[in-house]
Design a protein around this motif. Structure first.
Motif, short mmCIF file in Angstrom:
data_model
loop_
_atom_site.label_atom_id
_atom_site.label_comp_id
_atom_site.label_asym_id
_atom_site.label_seq_id
_atom_site.Cartn_x
_atom_site.Cartn_y
_atom_site.Cartn_z
N THR A 1 -58.87 21.08 -12.73
CA THR A 1 -57.46 21.06 -12.35
C THR A 1 -56.75 19.90 -13.03
N ARG B 1 -56.34 30.21 -2.41
CA ARG B 1 -57.08 29.21 -3.18
C ARG B 1 -58.58 29.40 -3.00
N ASP B 2 -59.00 29.76 -1.78
CA ASP B 2 -60.42 30.03 -1.54
C ASP B 2 -60.87 31.27 -2.32
N ILE C 1 -59.56 32.47 -5.12
CA ILE C 1 -59.60 32.15 -6.54
C ILE C 1 -60.87 31.36 -6.87
N ARG C 2 -61.21 30.40 -6.03
CA ARG C 2 -62.41 29.60 -6.26
C ARG C 2 -63.67 30.47 -6.18
N ASP C 3 -63.74 31.33 -5.18
CA ASP C 3 -64.91 32.21 -5.04
C ASP C 3 -65.05 33.13 -6.25
N GLN D 1 -63.85 32.65 -9.32
CA GLN D 1 -64.20 31.85 -10.50
C GLN D 1 -65.69 31.54 -10.52
N GLN D 2 -66.23 31.17 -9.38
CA GLN D 2 -67.64 30.81 -9.33
C GLN D 2 -68.54 32.03 -9.49
N TYR E 1 -56.54 24.84 -14.12
CA TYR E 1 -55.63 25.10 -13.01
C TYR E 1 -54.63 23.96 -12.94
N GLU F 1 -54.87 21.20 -2.62
CA GLU F 1 -55.25 22.39 -3.38
C GLU F 1 -56.21 22.01 -4.51
N VAL G 1 -60.32 23.44 -4.90
CA VAL G 1 -60.76 24.46 -5.85
C VAL G 1 -61.57 23.92 -7.02
N SER G 2 -61.60 22.62 -7.23
CA SER G 2 -62.02 22.08 -8.52
C SER G 2 -63.46 21.59 -8.58
#
Length: 358
Positions: free
Chosen positions: A40, A180-181, A183-185, A187-188, A196, A203, A207-208
């Motif tokens: 981020t 945000r959760d 998007i993070r899930d 991405q991983q 980001y 935020e 996420v980072s």
């Protein structure tokens, strides 16, 4: 097997500068983003984070320096020549197209078979939780659902790097946390290289893998969320990441290789000296590290309660003390102190950090 594949690539900036006449929006910035990680760019308005993102995308070019993606020099390549896609703050959906037409749009510009385009679009919608929404129009979706469509549209292009430009700023607080959760899930699970941009500290921490804090066109600090929150390098980062009370204190002596004796008014503290020399220092104190009590205790100091705000799960205190005004967060709702009361404050072991003096 999923019709979508990921090819995550690293991103490297080598002393990149972007100037507009005499004004440098980005000034000699260098960093490396490892493949498959989410980094981020965080900072206040005008710090250079969005310009940095746009240079990764190929929407702007550096005045000086070099940009590499996947080890390839892309410094002078236009956006259409880079394998990078962006999720915009405004979603940028076509209002007259259905959801699946919006998601498929980028794919139709290539020469893929129609069946493959449809399969990829449906898989993109499944990944963002919108299977079954294919024939709806954007106007029939909530803000969060429109944002998911924008993410799916970017995913189906199978980019080397996925960029997010303030993607949650148009959503309400509760939906922001959910998105945000998600998007993070995502991405991983896909192993995407993602960059980001946000000005929201919470935020960024949520996420980072790593956070690059920018201020006045340069990098103020780079590190993991834990590094930035617990070990800020200067007053700006301490205050910007999570908020901190910045107080003048004195490092009396280093007691060993790591610890030092610190005096803050009548309080005596033992803290990591962080290689600072004895003398005037700044003490960064997180609001939750200030313990507020009606009764004096060991190593405590008096303070006047200027304001007490009940917020359901905790109370926010504005305090006046001999060593400065303080903002504290107290969790003891049964022992809340009203405005005008005398509080006795002490400091927790965590959430208190030494910084160089002003």
């Amino acid at each position: 097997m999923s019709p979508l594949t990921t090819r995550p690539a690293g991103v490297e900036f080598r002393t990149v500068t972007r100037a507009y006449g005499p004004v440098k929006a980005v000034d000699s910035v260098s960093f490396t983003i490892a493949p498959g990680t989410l980094v981020t760019l965080l900072g206040p308005s005008g710090c250079g984070k969005t310009t940095t993102l746009r240079m990764i995308a190929g929407l702007e070019f550096p005045t000086d320096g070099q940009i590499l993606i996947g080890g390839k020099d892309v410094t002078r390549l236009h956006a259409t020549e880079r394998d990078v896609t962006m999720v915009f703050q405004s979603y940028a959906l076509f209002p007259h197209m259905s959801v699946i037409q919006n998601v498929s749009y980028g794919l139709t510009l290539g020469r893929l078979p129609k069946a493959e385009i449809e399969a990829k679009a449906k898989e993109g919608l499944r990944l963002v939780g919108l299977a079954g929404y294919e024939n709806r129009l954007p106007s029939e979706l909530s803000g969060g659902q429109q944002q998911r469509v924008a993410v799916a549209r970017a995913l189906v292009l199978e980019p080397e790097v996925l960029l997010f430009d303030e993607p949650l700023s148009n959503l309400d607080a509760k939906l922001r946390r959910k998105m945000r959760d998600d998007i993070r899930d995502l991405q991983q699970s896909l192993g995407l290289t993602s960059v980001y941009v946000t000005h929201d500290q919470e935020e960024a921490l949520a996420v980072s893998d790593r956070v690059i804090v920018m201020n006045r066109s340069v990098i103020a600090q780079e590190g993991t969320p834990t590094d930035l929150y617990e070990r800020p390098v200067n007053r700006f980062v301490a205050d910007f990441i999570g908020g901190a009370n910045l107080l003048n204190a004195e490092l009396l002596a280093r007691t060993d290789e790591e610890q030092g004796q610190v005096r803050l008014g009548d309080l005596s503290l033992t803290l990591p000296h962080r290689d600072l020399a004895p003398g005037g220092v700044t003490l960064a104190v997180r609001p939750h590290a200030i313990r507020v009590s009606a009764q004096p205790g060991p190593n405590s100091a008096p303070a006047e309660v200027k304001k007490a705000t009940y917020l359901g799960s905790h109370i926010e205190y504005h305090l006046s003390s001999a060593f400065g005004d303080l903002f504290a967060v107290g969790g003891d709702l049964m022992q809340a102190l009203p405005a005008g009361a005398t509080a006795h404050i002490s400091l927790a072991e965590r959430g208190v950090t030494l910084l160089p003096g002003a």
